[in-house]
Write an enzyme that holds these catalytic residues in place. Structure first.
Site, PDB file in Angstrom:
ATOM      1  N   HIS A  42      53.780  -1.747 -18.376  1.00 47.30           N
ATOM      2  CA  HIS A  42      52.823  -1.219 -17.389  1.00 47.30           C
ATOM      3  C   HIS A  42      52.072  -0.013 -17.956  1.00 47.30           C
ATOM      4  O   HIS A  42      52.568   0.706 -18.819  1.00 47.30           O
ATOM      5  CB  HIS A  42      53.483  -0.911 -16.040  1.00 47.30           C
ATOM      6  CG  HIS A  42      54.374   0.290 -15.984  1.00 47.30           C
ATOM      7  ND1 HIS A  42      55.500   0.354 -15.190  1.00 47.30           N
ATOM      8  CD2 HIS A  42      54.320   1.491 -16.602  1.00 47.30           C
ATOM      9  CE1 HIS A  42      56.071   1.533 -15.320  1.00 47.30           C
ATOM     10  NE2 HIS A  42      55.386   2.247 -16.170  1.00 47.30           N
ATOM     11  N   GLU A  73      51.767  -2.960 -12.717  1.00 48.86           N
ATOM     12  CA  GLU A  73      52.933  -3.725 -13.137  1.00 48.86           C
ATOM     13  C   GLU A  73      52.516  -5.122 -13.609  1.00 48.86           C
ATOM     14  O   GLU A  73      51.424  -5.593 -13.274  1.00 48.86           O
ATOM     15  CB  GLU A  73      53.904  -3.854 -11.956  1.00 48.86           C
ATOM     16  CG  GLU A  73      54.387  -2.519 -11.380  1.00 48.86           C
ATOM     17  CD  GLU A  73      55.433  -1.814 -12.237  1.00 48.86           C
ATOM     18  OE1 GLU A  73      55.359  -1.882 -13.481  1.00 48.86           O
ATOM     19  OE2 GLU A  73      56.312  -1.170 -11.653  1.00 48.86           O
ATOM     20  N   ASP A 122      48.540   8.279 -11.234  1.00 45.97           N
ATOM     21  CA  ASP A 122      49.313   7.704 -10.134  1.00 45.97           C
ATOM     22  C   ASP A 122      50.144   8.748  -9.405  1.00 45.97           C
ATOM     23  O   ASP A 122      50.294   9.883  -9.858  1.00 45.97           O
ATOM     24  CB  ASP A 122      50.213   6.563 -10.662  1.00 45.97           C
ATOM     25  CG  ASP A 122      50.852   6.897 -12.010  1.00 45.97           C
ATOM     26  OD1 ASP A 122      50.923   8.084 -12.352  1.00 45.97           O
ATOM     27  OD2 ASP A 122      51.255   5.960 -12.716  1.00 45.97           O
TER      28      ASP A 122
HETATM   29  C1  F6R Z   1      53.065   7.932 -15.418  1.00 40.24           C
HETATM   30  C2  F6R Z   1      52.723   6.545 -15.613  1.00 40.24           C
HETATM   31  C3  F6R Z   1      53.648   5.579 -16.271  1.00 40.24           C
HETATM   32  C4  F6R Z   1      54.399   6.139 -17.467  1.00 40.24           C
HETATM   33  C5  F6R Z   1      55.327   5.085 -18.068  1.00 40.24           C
HETATM   34  C6  F6R Z   1      56.129   5.638 -19.235  1.00 40.24           C
HETATM   35  O1  F6R Z   1      52.011   8.625 -14.790  1.00 40.24           O
HETATM   36  O2  F6R Z   1      51.670   6.160 -15.227  1.00 40.24           O
HETATM   37  O3  F6R Z   1      52.910   4.446 -16.662  1.00 40.24           O
HETATM   38  O4  F6R Z   1      53.482   6.575 -18.426  1.00 40.24           O
HETATM   39  O5  F6R Z   1      56.202   4.625 -17.093  1.00 40.24           O
HETATM   40  O6  F6R Z   1      57.008   6.602 -18.760  1.00 40.24           O
HETATM   41  P1  F6R Z   1      57.899   7.464 -19.759  1.00 40.24           P
HETATM   42  O7  F6R Z   1      56.970   8.344 -20.507  1.00 40.24           O
HETATM   43  O8  F6R Z   1      58.803   8.255 -18.851  1.00 40.24           O
HETATM   44  O9  F6R Z   1      58.626   6.509 -20.630  1.00 40.24           O
END
Ligand code: F6R
Length: 262
Positions: free
Chosen positions: A138, A143, A67
């Site tokens: 997600h 979402e 993303d």
């Molecule tokens: C990032 C992504 C998100 C994150 C998720 C967890 O490319 O696609 O789905 O993997 O929000 O984020 P962290 O690791 O910061 O808790």
């Protein structure tokens, strides 16, 4: 699904690194799906160090990120392109042009989404997809909703995601409210998937996603339907899952955690 639980962030990241070194080295060509966020930072650092030591090479690797934000320039420090350059691309021997991120600022977003799915298809599909887990369940930026989106699409970020992402921005106003993300269908087409989660804050959603019902309101729950998923957790993130899985052959406890009272 296989669940591997580690004492901490470091040993979990080291295990992920070893897994990727083996995976990349065992193939002539390899297509990786990559994630950003806090969770994989140490894993990327260890992978880049392995590459520096000559233990793995990215010269025959092609990558597709999950993303990218809409509405901030790719050169912005907080864009996912900047993140990937900082944590991996600028530190390994991946050829220029072998990494791809969806374009969050395309003048024709529909064409950009379609083009991204086509590029993944043309590359032969994703061999190994890395995922983090959002607090709301997600994956990528898919979402919670009433259905599982199939292909790459533009999404309005959930208020909880905007809140979680605000730690990287100076003010709430600076946090992007939209993003472009691979769809659930694209993710589920990957041959193999590695999910990583750390910290007590993720314990509830880890249990819900991997032992609860498969519903689009918890997007990560769809991974229960994939035939090759490895879930890497530190003991805090696994705190609610382990009691639910005790005695399950799919659960592996590392770092002498077998006597830990979960
Ligand atoms: C990032 C992504 C998100 C994150 C998720 C967890 O490319 O696609 O789905 O993997 O929000 O984020 P962290 O690791 O910061 O808790």
């Amino acid at each position: 699904m296989i669940f591997a639980v580690f004492d901490g962030y470091d040993s979990m990241s080291q295990y992920a690194c070893d897994h990727y070194v083996d995976f990349i080295s065992s193939r002539e060509l390899c297509v990786l799906g990559l994630a950003t966020g806090s969770t994989p930072e140490l894993f990327y650092e260890k992978l880049a160090d392995s590459c520096k030591r000559g233990e793995v090479s990215f010269k025959d690797v092609e990558t597709f990120n999950l993303d990218e934000y809409c509405g901030i320039d790719a050169s912005n420090d907080q864009s996912y392109l900047s993140f990937m350059k900082r944590h991996l691309f600028d530190k390994v021997d991946i050829p220029k042009g072998a990494w791809h991120l969806p374009d969050g600022n395309a003048s024709d977003p529909k064409a950009a989404c379609h083009g991204y799915d086509e590029a993944i298809f043309d590359a032969g599909g994703i061999d190994l997809q890395l995922l983090g887990l959002g607090n709301n369940g997600h994956i990528g930026f898919n979402e919670p909703s009433d259905s599982f989106p199939v292909g790459t699409h533009i999404v309005d970020l959930d208020s909880s995601t905007i809140e979680a992402n605000s730690r990287f921005f100076e003010s709430m106003d600076d946090v992007p409210k939209r993003a472009i993300t691979m769809g659930i269908g694209t993710i589920m087409c990957a041959q193999s998937i590695v999910v990583m989660a750390t910290g007590r804050g993720k314990a509830g959603i880890v249990k819900r996603a991997f032992t609860g019902k498969v519903v689009p309101q918890v997007p990560a729950s769809v991974l229960q339907l994939h035939r090759d998923v490895l879930v890497l957790l530190d003991k805090d993130a696994a705190a609610e899952l382990v009691p639910a899985l005790k005695g399950d052959a799919r659960l592996f406890l590392y770092d002498d955690l077998s006597d830990t009272d979960f």
